[in-house]
Design an enzyme around this catalytic site. Structure first.
Site, PDB file in Angstrom:
ATOM      1  N   ASP A 190       0.840  -1.196   0.000  1.00 39.21           N
ATOM      2  CA  ASP A 190       0.000   0.000   0.000  1.00 39.21           C
ATOM      3  C   ASP A 190       0.878   1.250   0.000  1.00 39.21           C
ATOM      4  OD1 ASP A 190      -2.353  -1.397   0.153  1.00 39.21           O
ATOM      5  OD2 ASP A 190      -2.725  -0.984   2.274  1.00 39.21           O
ATOM      6  N   THR A 191       0.357   2.321  -0.573  1.00 32.46           N
ATOM      7  CA  THR A 191       1.056   3.623  -0.570  1.00 32.46           C
ATOM      8  C   THR A 191       1.451   4.034   0.848  1.00 32.46           C
ATOM      9  OG1 THR A 191      -0.124   4.335  -2.549  1.00 32.46           O
ATOM     10  CG2 THR A 191       0.778   6.079  -1.152  1.00 32.46           C
TER      11      THR A 191
END
Length: 228
Positions: free
Chosen positions: A71-72
């Site tokens: 995930d970012t």
């Protein structure tokens, strides 16, 4: 004619890191990066440059391949392939649950967490994701184990997690559902912000801390610090 999607306000991500110094290990088949929190792990339609894969390619002047994703908002260990053979092998290991991944997180909770956490996630491309502890037909099975928990103060815990199924936002959603959202994870109900880098946006106190997989008939393991 063709439909062209244009983002008038594309999201921007801070990229000003010494990317070479973030390489944990590299050989002719793969590269392990300590990805900063707050930057995507791979290119997307509207973001070809501001992601850790492209930035590492530019810094090392070589082509890298996506093996899996982070995930970012998540920092820590990510594996990029250099050969199609490696990526194929890595993907087979993911499908057969042969890759071990541990994460460390800071959670807003005062309670002792269960060791085994199972939910079912509603299939949807949108975030925030939705999970239920009750089996729901067509929803994705999510499982993680809480390997260790240390209470830091009244409503803060350090947690070590063994991720057994890898869904998008899985740890974030499951911990939130337990009433233990990750620090900085405003999307999933956290009250406190959390930042390791003043310039980066969207940071959550979650790190991919250990990854173990097989390659060339050997088991390889890479680890980062467990501390925040």
């Amino acid at each position: 004619g063709e439909l062209i999607r244009v983002h008038t306000k594309p999201r921007r991500y801070f990229c000003g890191y010494d990317w070479k110094s973030l390489i944990v290990h590299e050989n002719s088949d793969y590269l392990i990066l300590n990805k900063p929190s707050g930057i995507p792990s791979h290119p997307s339609v509207d973001n070809q440059i501001e992601n850790s894969l492209t930035q590492t390619e530019l810094a090392t002047n070589q082509k890298l391949l996506i093996s899996h994703r982070l995930d970012t908002t998540t920092g820590g260990l990510i594996v990029y392939g250099k050969t199609k053979d490696f990526v194929k092998s890595f993907n087979v290991q993911i499908q057969n649950h042969l890759i071990q991944k541990n994460y460390v997180a800071l959670c807003e909770t005062e309670k002792t967490l269960p060791q085994t956490v199972i939910h079912y996630m509603k299939p949807s491309p949108r975030a925030p994701k939705e999970v239920s502890p009750i089996f729901t037909e067509g929803w994705d099975f999510c499982e993680l184990k809480v390997l260790a928990q240390k209470k830091i103060d009244a409503d803060l815990s350090w947690v070590k997690i063994d991720l057994l199924t890898g869904r998008t936002h899985q740890i974030r959603t499951q911990m939130s559902e337990l009433g233990a959202p990750l620090c900085g994870d405003i999307m999933y109900g956290a009250k406190t912000s959390w930042s390791k880098n003043i310039n980066a946006t969207q940071q959550v106190a979650l790190r991919s801390q250990m990854i173990e997989f097989s390659w060339n008939s050997q088991t390889v393991r890479y680890e980062l610090s467990e501390d925040f």
